[in-house]
Design a protein around this motif. Structure first.
Motif, short mmCIF file in Angstrom:
data_model
loop_
_atom_site.label_atom_id
_atom_site.label_comp_id
_atom_site.label_asym_id
_atom_site.label_seq_id
_atom_site.Cartn_x
_atom_site.Cartn_y
_atom_site.Cartn_z
N LEU A 85 46.45 17.97 11.14
CA LEU A 85 45.43 19.47 11.33
C LEU A 85 45.38 19.25 13.16
O LEU A 85 46.01 18.16 14.31
CB LEU A 85 44.46 18.53 11.34
CG LEU A 85 43.53 18.41 10.30
CD1 LEU A 85 42.03 18.01 10.15
CD2 LEU A 85 44.17 19.65 8.60
N ASP A 86 45.39 20.64 13.04
CA ASP A 86 45.75 21.31 15.17
C ASP A 86 44.57 20.70 15.85
O ASP A 86 43.68 20.22 14.78
CB ASP A 86 46.43 22.36 15.07
CG ASP A 86 45.26 23.76 14.39
OD1 ASP A 86 44.07 23.15 14.22
OD2 ASP A 86 45.85 24.42 14.69
N ASP A 87 43.83 21.23 16.42
CA ASP A 87 43.12 21.13 17.20
C ASP A 87 41.26 21.06 16.46
O ASP A 87 41.04 20.25 16.40
CB ASP A 87 43.10 20.68 18.78
CG ASP A 87 43.56 20.11 19.40
OD1 ASP A 87 44.58 18.85 18.97
OD2 ASP A 87 44.19 20.46 20.69
N ALA A 114 40.98 20.43 12.61
CA ALA A 114 40.12 18.59 12.86
C ALA A 114 39.00 18.55 13.15
O ALA A 114 38.14 18.36 12.48
CB ALA A 114 41.10 18.24 13.99
N ARG A 167 37.26 30.43 18.44
CA ARG A 167 38.80 30.16 19.24
C ARG A 167 39.83 30.44 18.82
O ARG A 167 40.71 30.79 19.21
CB ARG A 167 38.05 28.67 19.95
CG ARG A 167 37.77 29.18 21.27
CD ARG A 167 37.50 27.67 21.18
NE ARG A 167 36.83 27.68 22.79
CZ ARG A 167 37.14 27.82 23.65
NH1 ARG A 167 38.59 27.31 23.68
NH2 ARG A 167 36.45 27.63 25.25
N ASP A 207 52.89 29.59 30.03
CA ASP A 207 53.45 28.11 30.26
C ASP A 207 54.68 28.98 28.90
O ASP A 207 53.60 29.26 27.87
CB ASP A 207 53.23 27.02 30.19
CG ASP A 207 52.37 26.74 31.25
OD1 ASP A 207 53.21 26.79 32.20
OD2 ASP A 207 51.94 25.59 30.96
N LYS A 244 51.17 20.07 30.41
CA LYS A 244 52.35 19.67 31.33
C LYS A 244 51.56 18.70 32.12
O LYS A 244 51.45 17.75 31.83
CB LYS A 244 52.65 20.41 32.10
CG LYS A 244 53.64 21.37 32.18
CD LYS A 244 54.30 22.05 33.07
CE LYS A 244 55.48 23.14 32.96
NZ LYS A 244 55.20 24.05 34.00
N LEU A 250 37.60 16.53 21.38
CA LEU A 250 39.00 16.94 21.89
C LEU A 250 39.56 15.66 22.11
O LEU A 250 41.02 15.78 21.62
CB LEU A 250 39.00 18.17 22.42
CG LEU A 250 40.05 18.68 22.30
CD1 LEU A 250 40.71 19.65 20.95
CD2 LEU A 250 40.18 19.52 23.99
N PHE A 266 40.35 13.94 19.25
CA PHE A 266 42.24 14.19 18.45
C PHE A 266 42.83 13.91 18.71
O PHE A 266 43.51 13.61 18.30
CB PHE A 266 41.40 15.69 18.20
CG PHE A 266 40.19 15.31 17.09
CD1 PHE A 266 39.88 14.73 16.60
CD2 PHE A 266 38.68 16.71 16.96
CE1 PHE A 266 38.29 14.83 15.93
CE2 PHE A 266 38.01 16.84 16.50
CZ PHE A 266 37.80 15.89 15.95
N ARG A 267 43.03 14.78 20.63
CA ARG A 267 44.70 14.63 20.49
C ARG A 267 44.80 12.83 21.13
O ARG A 267 46.52 12.62 20.77
CB ARG A 267 44.60 15.35 22.07
CG ARG A 267 44.24 16.67 22.00
CD ARG A 267 45.11 17.67 22.86
NE ARG A 267 44.82 19.01 22.06
CZ ARG A 267 44.82 19.66 23.17
NH1 ARG A 267 44.26 19.14 24.84
NH2 ARG A 267 44.09 20.71 23.10
N ARG A 288 46.27 11.85 17.44
CA ARG A 288 48.03 12.27 17.10
C ARG A 288 48.45 11.98 18.01
O ARG A 288 50.27 11.73 17.50
CB ARG A 288 47.41 14.08 17.30
CG ARG A 288 48.60 14.75 16.70
CD ARG A 288 48.78 17.02 17.24
NE ARG A 288 46.88 16.92 16.08
CZ ARG A 288 46.46 17.61 16.97
NH1 ARG A 288 46.23 17.57 18.24
NH2 ARG A 288 44.95 17.57 16.80
#
Lengths: 582, 221
Positions: free
Chosen positions: A11-13, A16, A47, A102, B139, B172, B175-176, B179
């Motif tokens: 799952l992406d952020d 999730a 978002r 980016d 980055k 967040l 979660f990161r 992951r």
């Protein structure tokens, strides 16, 4: 009871977050709990892209909520999306544009419209919109982009073709040779390396300003145009309107060619001299007070203005700008250039350069030492890195240009006020008492022979000495002085090119008189701006061996004149005594 | 405990840490004259600092700081210019495959270790990233090299404070991190501890003091 929640790494952020909010809910859960979860999810859903929103809503529907709640939830999300756009300063219903993020290779044209050229996982592709942190961005409209966009399909073709950067470099050299005549071959390399460097600006800390300098009709503009048409997002401007320059620098990271007469005066008039001065360094920002009505700390906007710059000028640029620039003194050309320099003519090269950018974007440039000392080294380092990356065999060639530029700078430095003060100091070694030298003595000697209205004050000379790194002291009488430090002096003399070398054969020695050793320093000469000084100076050079052991303060025009008169008298006397055989 | 100010000792004991744990961890009070030097210029309004040495990181330390009345700022600091590190305690089996807890904060890590858990500490919810601001730009969110020192092919439970229930940014970060650890082979679960009785924020050390290790065990997979 709260328990640990098994995380699904697929799952992406945002997905999730949805999964976490509904982790304990089932169709049987109380409606109040479900509504609480929906409420918590509104900002996250706002978002999401429409596609992700639909996927998330599908999950929420499994909770068995009545349709009216889901409809209300949908409306809340729409409201949140609108308010988010509003807080970002975008009025309702308008598109949100961007030209920088980016992973963006460049803006390119596809089927007549600007699109994003994006590199993702090594694959180059085009997209007409991107989702950044939940906001959908599109490229600016074509009429708002003041340069000819590369054609997306051609760039992708060139990218797949994967030509050697060296071949592209050679083609660029040939292109520049067909555009204008430069002082020497080395300068074509400079232009080619500079053009490449504009395509990897993200990797550079500094960018040298190229300054095409000459009297009118020497091809300054033609050269500048030729370069700007192949440069990354090159924009040619003939006015220095502050607001416009700030915006193209900040919003596009554009390469800008300033093509105007008396550039510095115009910049001062437009209040944009800080942009010119700061463009060479990454991270530099110019402040603009745009909202005075908002009060302190809310009224100012800071704009990034870093970017590659070319300047064409018929008036020498400001000293400080000069240190950030590489000056190209345009020669009188003997060639005839039949072809017109147009953006269309340069477009194929630009497309290949964009493909080069796509290949090297995000990669590190070769690690190298600065090719020269000081700021010159800072600004030339990116170009040498480019040379090493795309055409390593040209490195020695490029380094010889660096040496040439270093030499030019040293000569310029030797002409400065600081150099003149240091020359005065050199002659005052005998005046040093108990290790200190009064500022008054330095100033008086410096002013000797100058017309009164152009005398320097003790204060000013004191400040200059301080800026040169001399340590302050006081004399017994309480007057200002400097501490005489041989080591510091030597490094200062060397930095300003005032060291004596064998290339200065002229001395004040007379054949029949023993010379004063301390006089040797006087042979370093500095031209003044006074009319006739150059002629006087050259006369002194030829006549000096006949001078009867006197100290020549050649930086001092009045003394020069007096000395010259004495020399003439001496020569005349000798001629008459020897019967004209001297 | 001679090298600890009484207030600092009380603070550590409030987190349920025993004298043995405190001593083994080498925690000490920074002498007032050393605060500026230790914090590398960040100690302007800091009146006292409690140092947590990071074993195996060549003198690297993090500090809990107390500030002058009325002055605010981060509760924990590290010397300016130093990189982020993991709080790796010598008695933890970093290369094993038993379940590993990952918790934010040194005191919490020590409290869990005391309760016989295998645990690794991170110094902030984003401090497993090089710049500690992993949510801002990709980055800046490069994982710190210390992560390579641990075998992650094992069950890992991220335990964050109870504010994770209310704060989307805390989630967040979790979660990161989850992951990243999954990418390294971990099977990750996330636990945001329950709030206190009056809705106050609760960390692992507070939870253990209030409910004991058995209650925590019930919440873990």
């Amino acid at each position: 009871m709260t328990t640990a929640w098994a995380f699904d790494p697929n799952l992406d952020d945002r997905a999730a977050e949805v999964a976490w909010q509904i982790r304990e809910l089932t169709p049987e859960s109380p409606t109040s709990d479900k509504l609480k979860a929906l409420l918590n999810l509104v900002p996250t859903m706002a978002r999401m892209t429409e596609l992700d929103q639909a996927a998330a809503q599908e999950k929420l529907e499994c909770l068995g909520l009545p349709a009216k709640f889901l409809t209300a939830f949908q409306k809340d999300i729409q409201k949140a999306v609108k308010s988010k756009a509003k807080t970002q300063g975008k009025s309702n219903g308008q598109e949100v544009y961007t030209a920088l993020f980016d992973g963006l290779v460049d803006l390119v044209e596809y089927e007549g419209h600007p699109v994003f050229l994006i590199k993702q996982d090594g694959v180059l592709g085009m997209a007409d919109q991107v989702d950044l942190e939940g906001v959908i961005y599109r490229p600016p409209p074509k009429e708002q982009i003041p340069w000819l966009l590369p054609r997306g399909e051609e760039v992708i073709k060139a990218y797949k073709w994967a030509e050697s950067p060296g071949a592209l470099y050679n083609d660029l050299l040939a292109y520049f040779r067909g555009v204008s005549e430069l002082p020497s071959d080395l300068y074509y390399d400079l232009n080619a390396a500079w053009t490449f460097h504009t395509y990897l600006m993200e990797a550079h800390q500094y960018s040298p300003i190229l300054c095409n300098y000459a009297v009118p009709e020497r091809g300054k503009s033609r050269t500048g145009k030729g370069m700007i048409y192949v440069a990354y997002r090159g924009i040619h401007v003939e006015s220095l309107r502050d607001a416009y320059i700030v915006r193209i620098a900040h919003n596009y990271l554009a390469t800008i060619f300033f093509d105007c007469m008396n550039l510095w005066k115009k910049a001062e008039k437009a209040g944009s001299e800080d942009i010119l001065l700061l463009r060479f360094e990454r991270g530099a920002k110019v402040p603009r007070v745009l909202y005075p009505e908002r009060g302190a700390h809310r009224d100012t906007v800071y704009y990034s203005v870093f970017g590659a710059t070319i300047v064409a000028t018929n008036v020498s640029v400001h000293n400080i700008l000069g240190t950030r620039a590489v000056q190209i003194n345009m020669p009188q050309s003997r060639k005839r250039f039949e072809n017109d320099v147009t953006p269309e003519f340069a477009l194929p090269l630009k497309e290949r350069l964009t493909a080069f950018r796509a290949r090297f974007l995000g990669k590190s440039l070769p690690e190298i030492a600065k090719p020269a000392l000081g700021r010159l080294g800072d600004i030339l380092k990116p170009l040498l890195q480019i040379i090493k990356l795309v055409k390593p065999e040209q490195e020695a060639h490029f380094l010889s240009l660096v040496k040439e530029l270093e030499k030019d700078r040293m000569l310029d430095k030797a002409d400065s006020l600081e150099a003149q003060i240091l020359l005065t100091l050199k002659n005052l070694k005998d005046e040093v008492f108990r290790g200190i030298l009064p500022v008054k003595t330095i100033t008086d000697t410096f002013n000797e022979g100058r017309p009164e209205h152009s005398h320097f004050t003790y204060h000013r000379i004191g400040h200059k000495l301080k800026s040169l790194g001399f340590q302050k002291a006081k004399t017994d009488t309480g007057a200002s002085a400097i501490i005489w430090d041989e080591q510091k002096n030597a490094s200062n003399f060397s930095a300003y090119g005032l060291v004596e070398t064998s290339e200065m054969p002229e001395t004040s020695e007379m054949p029949d008189e023993k010379p004063d050793v301390s006089d040797k320093s006087d042979v370093t000469d500095v031209y003044s701006d006074a009319p006739g000084e150059k002629e006087l100076h050259s006369f002194l050079r030829t006549a000096r061996p006949a001078l009867p052991g006197k100290v020549l303060h050649l930086w001092n025009p009045e003394r020069q004149r007096k000395a010259a008169a004495r020399v003439k008298e001496t020569l005349a006397e000798r001629e008459s005594l020897s019967g004209g055989e001297l | 405990m001679a090298n600890l100010h009484p207030d600092h000792l009380a603070d550590l004991r409030k987190s349920g840490l025993t004298d043995e744990t405190i001593e083994a961890a080498g925690i000490y009070t920074v002498t007032p004259g050393d605060i500026g030097k230790k914090l590398g210029g960040l100690g302007n309004n800091v009146v006292s600092a409690l140092a947590f040495p990071y074993p195996g990181f060549d003198g690297y330390e993090r500090f809990k700081v107390w500030r002058e009345d009325g002055k605010t700022g981060p509760k924990y600091l590290q010397k300016t210019g130093t990189a982020n590190h993991l709080y790796l305690l010598p008695s933890v089996d970093l290369n094993g495959d038993s379940p590993l807890l990952l918790v934010e904060g040194e005191k919490k890590a020590l409290a869990l270790l005391q309760a016989a858990y295998q645990v690794v500490g991170i110094s902030g919810i984003w401090n497993w990233c090089e710049r500690g601001q992993g949510y801002k730009k990709p980055k800046e969110s490069q994982p710190i090299p210390d992560l390579d020192r641990v075998n992650w092919v094992r069950p890992v439970i991220i335990i964050f404070d109870s504010d994770g229930h209310d704060d989307r940014m805390v989630r967040l970060a979790a979660f990161r991190l989850a992951r990243e650890l999954s990418r390294r082979g971990a099977v990750v679960s996330i636990l945001f501890l329950p709030h206190g009785k009056n809705g106050e924020k609760v960390g692992a050390d507070d939870f253990l003091v209030a409910h004991g290790p058995a209650k925590l065990r019930e919440m873990l997979p």
